[in-house]
Design an enzyme around this catalytic site. Structure first.
Site, PDB file in Angstrom:
ATOM      1  N   HIS A  34     -11.427  15.575 -25.337  1.00 20.81           N
ATOM      2  CA  HIS A  34     -11.789  14.618 -26.398  1.00 20.81           C
ATOM      3  C   HIS A  34     -10.883  13.391 -26.372  1.00 20.81           C
ATOM      4  O   HIS A  34     -11.269  12.328 -26.864  1.00 20.81           O
ATOM      5  CB  HIS A  34     -11.828  15.287 -27.770  1.00 20.81           C
ATOM      6  CG  HIS A  34     -10.518  15.612 -28.402  1.00 20.81           C
ATOM      7  ND1 HIS A  34      -9.956  16.874 -28.370  1.00 20.81           N
ATOM      8  CD2 HIS A  34      -9.666  14.847 -29.114  1.00 20.81           C
ATOM      9  CE1 HIS A  34      -8.817  16.870 -29.041  1.00 20.81           C
ATOM     10  NE2 HIS A  34      -8.612  15.651 -29.501  1.00 20.81           N
ATOM     11  N   ASP A  47     -11.078  22.339 -23.714  1.00 19.06           N
ATOM     12  CA  ASP A  47     -10.856  20.941 -24.098  1.00 19.06           C
ATOM     13  C   ASP A  47      -9.765  20.308 -23.223  1.00 19.06           C
ATOM     14  O   ASP A  47      -8.626  20.146 -23.652  1.00 19.06           O
ATOM     15  CB  ASP A  47     -10.467  20.891 -25.566  1.00 19.06           C
ATOM     16  CG  ASP A  47     -10.586  19.492 -26.154  1.00 19.06           C
ATOM     17  OD1 ASP A  47     -10.725  18.530 -25.378  1.00 19.06           O
ATOM     18  OD2 ASP A  47     -10.543  19.354 -27.393  1.00 19.06           O
ATOM     19  N   SER A  50      -3.055  16.222 -30.108  1.00 20.74           N
ATOM     20  CA  SER A  50      -4.132  16.528 -29.168  1.00 20.74           C
ATOM     21  C   SER A  50      -3.657  16.240 -27.752  1.00 20.74           C
ATOM     22  O   SER A  50      -3.189  15.142 -27.461  1.00 20.74           O
ATOM     23  CB  SER A  50      -5.369  15.684 -29.475  1.00 20.74           C
ATOM     24  OG  SER A  50      -5.969  16.081 -30.664  1.00 20.74           O
TER      25      SER A  50
END
Length: 714
Positions: free
Chosen positions: A83, A218, A642
């Protein structure tokens, strides 16, 4: 009795050691090291941060200013979340080469894809410059003090030593009680190397966002390039792979419950030291208002998306963006209530006031809590009105958002004149094409009808413009959506002509008229007063933080996140989100197939992955006949983490941080180690996808793969 006291002491030490915190790596102290050792760490603080030798910090750059990444090979191979790389992958995707759907893999370095404006930034050195930044500020008013601080920061940024290819950055900590100087290096040639298909990298999408159990691969891969001297350089075919000071070895040993984990990265923003009155305002007033606004907007969009695939494509990204914090705020609110955060903070504040009295600091700190109470009470209607304006006008109603850009254009003419107006008008006209490409009048009209009703009936009445007092939402909607701004051609027509003509046309447009009325009311009656009270609250918060540091010298007080490099440590650990529900700390590929819905945009699974599952062809990456996918830990993380590396006790890469659990999203405000968990993709799943799914042996061969428990290395 002695045994009981010993048990209680051990329990306190153990619980405290699991709480992590977000620590500045250059300031890790004996307490931090003791806690980490207690959890099982085998490294020293010097292994984590050092300016005299390579250390973990040298392998963890900030990824494009928003995420974290890590160097995992001696050739500058970079790992981050899917992402985090999503926009880059999307920009390279075409109908012929749909990398979002099918994935992308460079099997040779010459196939790696360059990216304009994509950068990564390394931290070279961190040092305290508090005294220099605060010089000459002690007798100034709050507004003048902040101005002087900014002047000092600007002067220091220009004068502090650095190499010509480096930058000086100064950031504030502990609410302005400490200032740190960062020497940084920013690399500007970063190329896309690999990405799994979205059915792996975004598996579960919006439904699984903020949720455990999770089954998302991810991750994405990039490579840093440098000039012949290994220094930052703009993209050039002559650039060579960056040689890092340190890169992370990759462990194949995996994790089990209670294993030590450390997450290194750039957490964005937390507010851990808010007073109870502020937290209560968030729980009872601000979050519910924002949740209701987005809930209505999402229901409208979802209704259209389910019936029309073209609209589904248009709104998929926007829907996900709106849903992200909507879901986060719901979990945050529930978590703050479940953990009884307001009551706990009130008890802490009572103890604080007792200590203030005990040490004779009433004159300095005795009025802090009452001043907080008074200022948060005063700011409440302004804060609520501000949230309504931001959520309705600037974020969730697209027609109002574009009309607000036109309002800003008019303001620019008023404040800066003809040339500034013309330049902005031309830039605005050029950029509107992308906006209208994904704009649907029918969807937005229904969103507006819902949200303007909320604005008129639930935002503070004293700040409503006349046209929204006793407004008929349906009638107003019909009038506003007759605006020329509902189409690209209409918007261009409004912007066509000389300045006088453009301004006259805009002021005859109903959507512009409404936004102008709302924005004028906000900018004149809400924003100035909000800013005035908020400045007082900021000063109080700084004093409150100063008092905490002064009166609790041995306490675990870490600075709030501010997008600077931090260390957080904890354990692999399951949790109990509610009565009779126990979540284990690991998920497996079995769960991917359990969630599999053929053809679904969130839960489809590639055929090759299904085949690998059916044959159990996991190679060296499986464990006891199963393929690990994700795990959770007690590390204290937030947005910006992240892509952060999760490392084991020896500093080897074991996972990649990408989310938090829903019940623990309140960790931005109050961290409760019993329910706050960060979510990581297991590095073995990353390698499995690279190797067995994608066949990217060239990338696997770059890595230093270790088995620290057996001391065997590849």
């Amino acid at each position: 009795m002695k045994f009981l006291r010993l048990f209680v002491l051990l329990f306190i030490v153990q619980a405290s050691a699991q709480q992590g915190g977000m620590w500045i790596p250059s300031l890790l102290n004996g307490m931090n090291e003791k806690e980490m050792k207690h959890l099982g760490m085998k490294m020293t603080a010097d292994d984590i941060y050092s300016v005299n030798k390579s250390s973990l910090k040298d392998a963890v750059p900030h990824f494009n200013g928003g995420c974290t990444s890590e160097v995992i090979s001696p050739k500058g191979l970079l790992l981050t979340n899917h992402h985090c790389g999503f926009d880059v992958i999307q920009n390279h995707s075409t109908v012929e080469h749909d990398y979002l759907t099918n994935g992308f893999w460079a099997y040779k370095m010459e196939d790696e894809l360059p990216n304009e404006d994509l950068v990564v930034t390394f931290i070279v050195k961190i040092e305290d410059v508090t005294a220099k930044v605060l010089e000459g500020t002690s007798t100034l008013s709050e507004a003048d003090k902040q101005k002087k601080i900014q002047e000092n920061i600007a002067a220091l940024s220009n004068s502090l030593p650095k190499e010509s290819w480096q930058e000086n950055r100064i950031r504030t900590f502990y609410e302005g009680n400490q200032y740190m100087h960062f020497v940084t290096e920013t690399y500007k040639d970063v190329r896309l190397v690999g990405a799994p298909p979205s059915s792996i990298g975004k598996f579960g999408s919006d439904t699984d966002n903020w949720v455990w159990p999770r089954h998302t691969g991810d991750f994405s891969l990039f490579r840093i390039y440098a000039d012949k001297n290994n220094r930052p350089a703009a993209y050039s075919k002559d650039n060579v792979p960056y040689v890092p000071k340190h890169f992370l070895p990759v462990s194949l040993d995996g994790v089990k419950e209670d294993d030590f984990t450390m997450v290194f990265g750039y957490p964005g923003r937390t507010t851990e030291y808010l007073p109870a009155v502020a937290v209560a305002q968030i729980v009872n007033e601000l979050n519910p208002a924002k949740i209701e606004i987005r809930d209505r907007a999402l229901k409208v969009a979802d209704g259209f998306m389910r019936k029309d695939n073209a609209i589904k494509i248009q709104y998929a990204s926007k829907y996900a963006s709106i849903a992200n914090y909507w879901k986060k705020w719901i979990g945050e609110t529930q978590g703050l209530k479940k953990s009884n955060a307001v009551a706990i903070k009130k008890k802490q504040e009572a103890a604080f006031m007792e200590k203030v009295a005990k040490v004779g600091k009433q004159a300095e700190y005795g009025n802090l809590l009452s001043d907080f109470e008074n200022n948060y009470t005063e700011i409440a209607p302004y804060a609520l009105s501000r949230d309504y304006f931001i959520e309705v006008v600037l974020r969730n109603t697209e027609l109002l958002t574009v009309a607000y850009k036109m309002y800003q254009l008019e303001q620019l003419y008023t404040n800066k004149g003809e040339q500034a107006f013309t330049d902005r008008k031309n830039n605005l006209a050029k950029g509107l094409g992308d906006f209208y490409k994904d704009f649907n009048k029918n969807v937005d009209e229904k969103v507006f009808e819902q949200l303007i009703d909320l604005y008129a009936n639930k935002s503070p009445k004293q700040f409503l413009p006349a046209s929204l007092t006793n407004a008929d939402a349906q009638k107003l909607t019909a009038e506003v959506y007759a605006s020329k701004l509902v189409s690209f051609e209409g918007a261009k027509d409004l912007l066509n002509g000389d300045t006088k003509t453009v301004l006259a046309n805009l002021n005859n447009d109903k959507a512009f008229q409404l936004v102008k009325e709302m924005a004028d009311k906000f900018s004149k009656e809400v924003a100035p007063k909000y800013d005035e009270i908020n400045l007082k609250i900021t000063a109080l918060q700084r004093t409150y933080m100063k008092a905490q540091l002064e009166l609790n010298k041995d306490a675990r007080i870490f600075p709030d996140a501010n997008s600077t490099l931090r260390v957080t440590y904890g354990k692999v650990k399951g949790y109990e989100p509610k009565d009779a529900t126990i979540y284990k700390p690991m998920t497996y590929l079995d769960g991917v197939l359990e969630k599999y819905i053929p053809g679904d945009y969130e839960f489809d699974v590639p055929k090759k992955l299904i085949d690998l599952y059916n044959t159990k062809d996991y190679g060296a990456y499986g464990e006891n006949g199963k393929m690990p996918v994700c795990f959770i830990g007690t590390n204290h993380t937030t947005g910006g983490n992240s892509g952060s590396p999760a490392v084991d006790a020896d500093g080897n890469l074991i996972g990649l941080n990408f989310d938090r659990v829903w019940e623990g999203t309140m960790s931005d405000i109050y961290y409760d180690p019993s329910i706050c968990r960060n979510v990581m993709v297991d590095i073995r799943y990353v390698l499995f996808i690279m190797d067995k799914y994608a066949g990217a042996k060239n990338l696997i061969d770059e890595l230093k793969i270790v088995h620290p428990k057996t001391k065997n290395k590849k």
